[in-house]
Design an enzyme around this catalytic site. Structure first.
Site, PDB file in Angstrom:
ATOM      1  N   GLN A 125      60.962  37.660  43.714  1.00 43.08           N
ATOM      2  CA  GLN A 125      60.462  36.771  42.672  1.00 43.08           C
ATOM      3  C   GLN A 125      60.017  37.584  41.448  1.00 43.08           C
ATOM      4  OE1 GLN A 125      56.548  35.025  43.373  1.00 43.08           O
ATOM      5  NE2 GLN A 125      57.435  33.038  42.962  1.00 43.08           N
ATOM      6  N   GLY A 126      60.621  37.317  40.311  1.00 38.85           N
ATOM      7  CA  GLY A 126      60.299  38.071  39.101  1.00 38.85           C
ATOM      8  C   GLY A 126      59.541  37.247  38.079  1.00 38.85           C
ATOM      9  N   SER A 128      55.694  38.103  37.446  1.00 37.08           N
ATOM     10  CA  SER A 128      54.627  38.910  36.844  1.00 37.08           C
ATOM     11  C   SER A 128      55.184  40.083  36.047  1.00 37.08           C
ATOM     12  CB  SER A 128      53.707  39.461  37.935  1.00 37.08           C
ATOM     13  OG  SER A 128      53.224  38.406  38.731  1.00 37.08           O
ATOM     14  N   GLU A 247      55.442  27.515  46.405  1.00 37.85           N
ATOM     15  CA  GLU A 247      54.725  28.716  46.832  1.00 37.85           C
ATOM     16  C   GLU A 247      53.270  28.397  47.179  1.00 37.85           C
ATOM     17  OE1 GLU A 247      54.663  31.804  43.883  1.00 37.85           O
ATOM     18  OE2 GLU A 247      54.273  33.363  45.378  1.00 37.85           O
ATOM     19  N   ASN A 362      43.051  32.250  42.804  1.00 40.06           N
ATOM     20  CA  ASN A 362      42.294  31.039  43.132  1.00 40.06           C
ATOM     21  C   ASN A 362      41.453  30.555  41.951  1.00 40.06           C
ATOM     22  OD1 ASN A 362      43.511  31.245  45.555  1.00 40.06           O
ATOM     23  ND2 ASN A 362      41.648  31.195  46.788  1.00 40.06           N
TER      24      ASN A 362
HETATM   25  C1  LIG Z   1      50.394  40.487  47.833  1.00 39.32           C
HETATM   26  C2  LIG Z   1      50.885  40.122  46.459  1.00 39.32           C
HETATM   27  C3  LIG Z   1      52.227  39.770  46.279  1.00 39.32           C
HETATM   28  C4  LIG Z   1      52.707  39.454  45.006  1.00 39.32           C
HETATM   29  N1  LIG Z   1      54.055  39.183  44.872  1.00 39.32           N
HETATM   30  C5  LIG Z   1      54.544  38.887  43.657  1.00 39.32           C
HETATM   31  C6  LIG Z   1      55.955  38.637  43.475  1.00 39.32           C
HETATM   32  O1  LIG Z   1      56.737  38.692  44.441  1.00 39.32           O
HETATM   33  N2  LIG Z   1      56.402  38.359  42.240  1.00 39.32           N
HETATM   34  C7  LIG Z   1      55.571  38.283  41.162  1.00 39.32           C
HETATM   35  O2  LIG Z   1      56.056  37.987  40.090  1.00 39.32           O
HETATM   36  N3  LIG Z   1      54.240  38.526  41.274  1.00 39.32           N
HETATM   37  C8  LIG Z   1      53.712  38.837  42.502  1.00 39.32           C
HETATM   38  N4  LIG Z   1      52.360  39.102  42.639  1.00 39.32           N
HETATM   39  C9  LIG Z   1      51.522  39.149  41.453  1.00 39.32           C
HETATM   40  C10 LIG Z   1      50.565  37.971  41.335  1.00 39.32           C
HETATM   41  O3  LIG Z   1      51.262  36.803  41.002  1.00 39.32           O
HETATM   42  C11 LIG Z   1      49.524  38.336  40.265  1.00 39.32           C
HETATM   43  O4  LIG Z   1      48.773  39.431  40.780  1.00 39.32           O
HETATM   44  C12 LIG Z   1      48.594  37.188  39.961  1.00 39.32           C
HETATM   45  O5  LIG Z   1      49.274  36.152  39.308  1.00 39.32           O
HETATM   46  C13 LIG Z   1      47.421  37.636  39.073  1.00 39.32           C
HETATM   47  O6  LIG Z   1      47.881  38.320  37.959  1.00 39.32           O
HETATM   48  P1  LIG Z   1      47.276  39.753  37.555  1.00 39.32           P
HETATM   49  O7  LIG Z   1      47.322  40.619  38.772  1.00 39.32           O
HETATM   50  O8  LIG Z   1      47.970  40.212  36.331  1.00 39.32           O
HETATM   51  O9  LIG Z   1      45.726  39.499  37.259  1.00 39.32           O
HETATM   52  P2  LIG Z   1      45.109  38.912  35.925  1.00 39.32           P
HETATM   53  O10 LIG Z   1      45.926  37.756  35.452  1.00 39.32           O
HETATM   54  O11 LIG Z   1      44.906  40.038  34.969  1.00 39.32           O
HETATM   55  O12 LIG Z   1      43.714  38.367  36.426  1.00 39.32           O
HETATM   56  C14 LIG Z   1      42.594  39.240  36.681  1.00 39.32           C
HETATM   57  C15 LIG Z   1      41.426  38.380  37.097  1.00 39.32           C
HETATM   58  O13 LIG Z   1      41.056  37.491  36.021  1.00 39.32           O
HETATM   59  C16 LIG Z   1      41.026  36.146  36.474  1.00 39.32           C
HETATM   60  N5  LIG Z   1      41.503  35.234  35.427  1.00 39.32           N
HETATM   61  C17 LIG Z   1      42.580  35.415  34.608  1.00 39.32           C
HETATM   62  N6  LIG Z   1      42.721  34.362  33.783  1.00 39.32           N
HETATM   63  C18 LIG Z   1      41.718  33.491  34.087  1.00 39.32           C
HETATM   64  C19 LIG Z   1      41.335  32.203  33.577  1.00 39.32           C
HETATM   65  N7  LIG Z   1      42.023  31.606  32.600  1.00 39.32           N
HETATM   66  N8  LIG Z   1      40.262  31.605  34.135  1.00 39.32           N
HETATM   67  C20 LIG Z   1      39.548  32.191  35.135  1.00 39.32           C
HETATM   68  N9  LIG Z   1      39.871  33.420  35.643  1.00 39.32           N
HETATM   69  C21 LIG Z   1      40.948  34.049  35.128  1.00 39.32           C
HETATM   70  C22 LIG Z   1      41.985  36.123  37.648  1.00 39.32           C
HETATM   71  O14 LIG Z   1      41.706  35.038  38.516  1.00 39.32           O
HETATM   72  C23 LIG Z   1      41.723  37.476  38.289  1.00 39.32           C
HETATM   73  O15 LIG Z   1      40.608  37.414  39.117  1.00 39.32           O
HETATM   74  C24 LIG Z   1      51.849  39.439  43.890  1.00 39.32           C
HETATM   75  C25 LIG Z   1      50.492  39.775  44.083  1.00 39.32           C
HETATM   76  C26 LIG Z   1      50.020  40.123  45.325  1.00 39.32           C
HETATM   77  C27 LIG Z   1      48.564  40.491  45.480  1.00 39.32           C
END
Ligand SMILES: Cc1cc2nc3c(=O)[nH]c(=O)nc-3n(C[C@H](O)[C@H](O)[C@H](O)COP(=O)(O)OP(=O)(O)OC[C@H]3O[C@@H](n4cnc5c(N)ncnc54)[C@H](O)[C@@H]3O)c2cc1C
Length: 379
Positions: A125-126, A128, A247, A362
């Protein structure tokens, strides 16, 4: 509502149980997030496919059994109760495929779905990117139309791609109209990872497994003949939201997974008797798994009556991810000092910790529930 199996469902359950009992590997396979473990899991996935258990609810020509949603839930219950291996095909079978059924052309469905079920095409899945996680609409990867060559040129970078280093294909969002912003002007592409200009770099997770990858696109060319767009050009957000619904909701994490974990927790509590507060935690976790089962039963009834879960799939995600932590934390408490050892519970606990992050954090799910389920004003 009568939740007991009908005679047909009971027969389906008995057949699934018997097959799983005869075929589930006696010793757990190594983690599917390691190269060796992934290959071993593929053997298992192909055995499932050969016996038509890989995608039970799909049409027969695609390798399924045309099972009802109820039967699919039954299969999932039996699958996890039997301690069967994790599904390394999950991104293809549980995330992309429902989106293909909804938005794919007949030709795309006929071409792609049988290969997904047979674990011949392995999808990652692409979504992030280094600067776009929660804020998916902030992605920067882009695709440019090359009219003369008849196709699209892809550029940019994806990250956190689960099992990307072992997969053959990626579905992902790319910006196709630089004049539009945020949710507009995005397109959903289906990309073979052996396309020249695509570089996949695997990297280890905190638990040591090489389960993640970064994927780089440098003028990767997708000819029109590859039929690589799902939905329309510019329609990517709507199509991607269908995938994220799968998902967060029922398809990725059915109740069977948690019912089986809750039963294992109760067995552990019997062998290492719990008292007082710990006993209460065990009971609460067990009730939580049953509550999720009832919640999803209601959801399935609504779906069969024609109303999809929509934004309410965020409720599933909140529920299962927090329940998973609760189940594993309680098990570790029961284990006491033995929790320090490398056991299925301690490994499961580490993975459960990522539940509130993947599939949309969450915090984001709570925002969605507040605004779109409860109709509260934007925070
Ligand atoms: C085990 C695992 C598997 C994954 N697999 C995939 C995959 O296959 N493909 C893929 O594309 N991605 C994947 N991901 C990535 C995942 O989708 C992202 O980590 C997730 O969406 C959060 O993005 P980020 O890590 O950039 O954190 P950020 O977006 O930078 O967030 C950091 C913190 O800020 C909080 N935050 C951000 N915006 C808000 C808001 N508006 N209100 C309140 N709080 C906020 C978040 O909740 C978090 O606690 C995976 C992640 C994990 C841990």
């Amino acid at each position: 509502m009568d939740l007991t199996d009908t005679p047909d469902e009971a027969a389906f359950r008995a057949e699934a149980r018997a097959w799983l009992r005869a075929n589930v590997p006696a010793r757990p396979l190594p983690s599917g997030d390691t190269r060796d473990g992934f290959a071993r899991h593929l053997d298992w996935e192909r055995r499932l496919f050969d016996a038509r258990w890989a995608a039970v609810s799909w049409p027969v020509p695609y390798g399924g059994r045309e099972a009802s949603l109820w039967e699919w839930l039954i299969f999932e219950e039996e699958y996890y109760a039997a301690g069967a291996p994790q599904r390394v095909t999950q991104n293809g079978i549980f995330l992309l495929a429902p989106t293909l059924f909804e938005f794919g052309t007949q030709e795309q469905q006929d071409r792609l779905l049988p290969r997904i079920a047979a674990a011949r095409d392995l999808w990652c899945q692409g979504w992030s990117e280094p600067e776009a996680g929660s804020d998916l609409a902030g992605i920067k990867s882009w695709a440019v139309r090359d009219e003369a060559a008849g196709g699209w040129l892809l550029n940019g970078q994806k990250t956190w791609t689960t099992r990307g280093a072992f997969c053959t294909h990626l579905f992902g969002l790319f910006r196709t109209d630089p004049g539009l912003q945020r949710h507009a002007g995005l397109t959903y592409f289906l990309v073979p990872l052996d396309t020249p200009g695509v570089t996949v770099r695997g990297f280890g997770r905190l638990d040591g497994d090489e389960g993640f990858a970064e994927v780089f696109f440098s003028d990767a060319f997708l000819p029109d003949s590859a039929d690589a767009i799902l939905g329309g050009v510019g329609d990517g957000w709507r199509v991607a939201m269908a995938t994220t619904g799968s998902e967060r909701g029922l398809t990725l994490r059915s109740p069977g997974r948690f019912l089986a974990a809750a039963d294992r927790l109760v067995a552990l509590a019997r062998s290492a008797p719990a008292t007082g507060r710990l006993r209460e935690r065990v009971i609460r976790a067990w009730i939580g798994a049953r509550a999720y089962q009832l919640f999803t039963a209601r959801q399935v009834s609504e779906m069969l009556a024609g109303s999809g879960p929509g934004a309410r799939s965020s409720l599933n995600k909140l529920f299962w991810s927090e329940l998973d932590i609760e189940l594993h934390e309680t098990a570790l408490e029961l284990l006491g000092p033995a929790a320090e050892l490398d056991t299925p519970w301690s490994r499961g606990f580490l993975f459960a910790l990522s539940g509130p992050i993947y599939a949309g954090t969450n915090e984001i799910q709570r925002n969605i529930v507040a605004e779109r389920v409860l109709g509260l004003p934007r925070a």
